[in-house]
Design a protein around this motif. Sequence first.
Motif, PDB file in Angstrom:
ATOM      1  N   HIS A  98       0.389   5.733  -0.086  1.00 55.60           N
ATOM      2  CA  HIS A  98      -0.552   6.849   0.035  1.00 55.60           C
ATOM      3  C   HIS A  98       0.174   8.134  -0.356  1.00 55.60           C
ATOM      4  O   HIS A  98       0.641   8.882   0.508  1.00 55.60           O
ATOM      5  N   VAL A 158      -9.641   8.204   0.204  1.00 52.81           N
ATOM      6  CA  VAL A 158      -9.510   8.706   1.572  1.00 52.81           C
ATOM      7  C   VAL A 158      -9.709  10.223   1.554  1.00 52.81           C
ATOM      8  O   VAL A 158      -9.051  10.920   0.781  1.00 52.81           O
ATOM      9  N   GLU A 175     -13.016   0.401   3.590  1.00 51.28           N
ATOM     10  CA  GLU A 175     -11.936   0.219   4.546  1.00 51.28           C
ATOM     11  C   GLU A 175     -12.373   0.871   5.847  1.00 51.28           C
ATOM     12  O   GLU A 175     -12.567   2.089   5.902  1.00 51.28           O
ATOM     13  N   ASN A 229      -2.080  -1.449  -3.797  1.00 48.77           N
ATOM     14  CA  ASN A 229      -3.191  -0.632  -3.323  1.00 48.77           C
ATOM     15  C   ASN A 229      -2.712   0.806  -3.199  1.00 48.77           C
ATOM     16  O   ASN A 229      -1.775   1.088  -2.456  1.00 48.77           O
ATOM     17  N   PHE A 280     -12.813   4.624   2.349  1.00 48.47           N
ATOM     18  CA  PHE A 280     -12.417   4.734   3.755  1.00 48.47           C
ATOM     19  C   PHE A 280     -13.583   5.299   4.547  1.00 48.47           C
ATOM     20  O   PHE A 280     -14.034   6.423   4.287  1.00 48.47           O
ATOM     21  N   GLU A 321      -3.754   4.554  -2.028  1.00 52.51           N
ATOM     22  CA  GLU A 321      -4.705   5.319  -1.240  1.00 52.51           C
ATOM     23  C   GLU A 321      -4.545   6.806  -1.528  1.00 52.51           C
ATOM     24  O   GLU A 321      -3.445   7.270  -1.835  1.00 52.51           O
ATOM     25  N   THR A 325       0.844  -1.196   0.000  1.00 58.83           N
ATOM     26  CA  THR A 325       0.000   0.000   0.000  1.00 58.83           C
ATOM     27  C   THR A 325       0.879   1.246   0.000  1.00 58.83           C
ATOM     28  O   THR A 325       1.897   1.295   0.690  1.00 58.83           O
ATOM     29  N   THR A 385      -7.974   3.023  -2.877  1.00 58.36           N
ATOM     30  CA  THR A 385      -8.745   3.332  -1.676  1.00 58.36           C
ATOM     31  C   THR A 385      -8.898   4.840  -1.573  1.00 58.36           C
ATOM     32  O   THR A 385      -7.908   5.565  -1.466  1.00 58.36           O
TER      33      THR A 385
END
Length: 238
Positions: free
Chosen positions: A43, A92, A151, A68, A131, A70, A41, A90
Motif C-alpha cells: 500500500h 482505498v 474488500e 495486490n 474497499f 492498494e 500486498t 484495491t
Amino acid sequence: MTKLSVNINKIATLRNARGGNIPNIVQAARDIERFGGQGITVHPRPDERHIKYQDVKDLSPVLETEFNIEGNPITKFINLVLEVKPAQVTLVPDAEDAITSNAGWDTIAYKELLTEIISEFKSQGIRTSIFVDPVEKMIEGAKVAGADRIELYTEDFARKYEAGDREAAAAPYAKAATLAHNIGLEINAGHDLSLDNIQYFKENVPHVAEVSIGHALIAESLYLGMEETIKRYLNFLK
C-alpha cells in the motif's frame, strides 16, 4: 480455501526507520512466498513512509504469487498501477495524512470516479477491488461501478470480537458477503485481522476468497517467526 495475501508495509517501515536496505523488501517478499504466502500486498502512500514506489517496481518482476497493490487512486498511484500491471488493485479512500485506512468508499457519491478508474484498470487486465464497509448500498454501488471484488473493511469486526461480542462482530460481515456473492462480486477482507480472530471470521463469514493481513502478522512474527506465523494463518484459513 481462503487465500492469504501478506501486506509487507510494516517490513518497509522497519527498513525506513534506519535507512539502507535492511530488511530487504524483495527478499522478505520472496521468503513469504516460500513460507506459503499466497500473495503479496503493498500500500504505497504519497509520502512513501513505508512502501516506496520503487519497491513496487522492484517487486513486480520477481513475485511468483498474486501481487495486490492498494491505494487511493490519485494520478501518481494510477500511473504506477498501469506501469506495473499487478494481478489486483484495491482502491482505498485513505487521506494522504491517514495513519492507516479508516473507512470504506462511499460508492454512491463516488460512482463516476470509481467507474472511470475501474474501467481503465480492467481494460489492462487488472482485477479491481473496492474497499467497503459491510453496508448493503455500498456493496451494490461497487457492483454498479464495475468492480470485480470488494474488500470488506474489518476493523469493526476485530473491535467487537475483542470486546467479546463475537456474534454481533461477524453478523454484518456474513450478511454483506452473502449479498456480494449473490450479485456476482468476489469477496476479500482485511484490517485488524489476526491469529486471535481469523478462525472465527473464516468460519462465520462465507465466500471470502482472500484476506490481506499485515500489521498483526508482522507483529506476531516477532514472537513466532515468519514461517510459523504464516503456517498458522494457513491452517485457520483451510
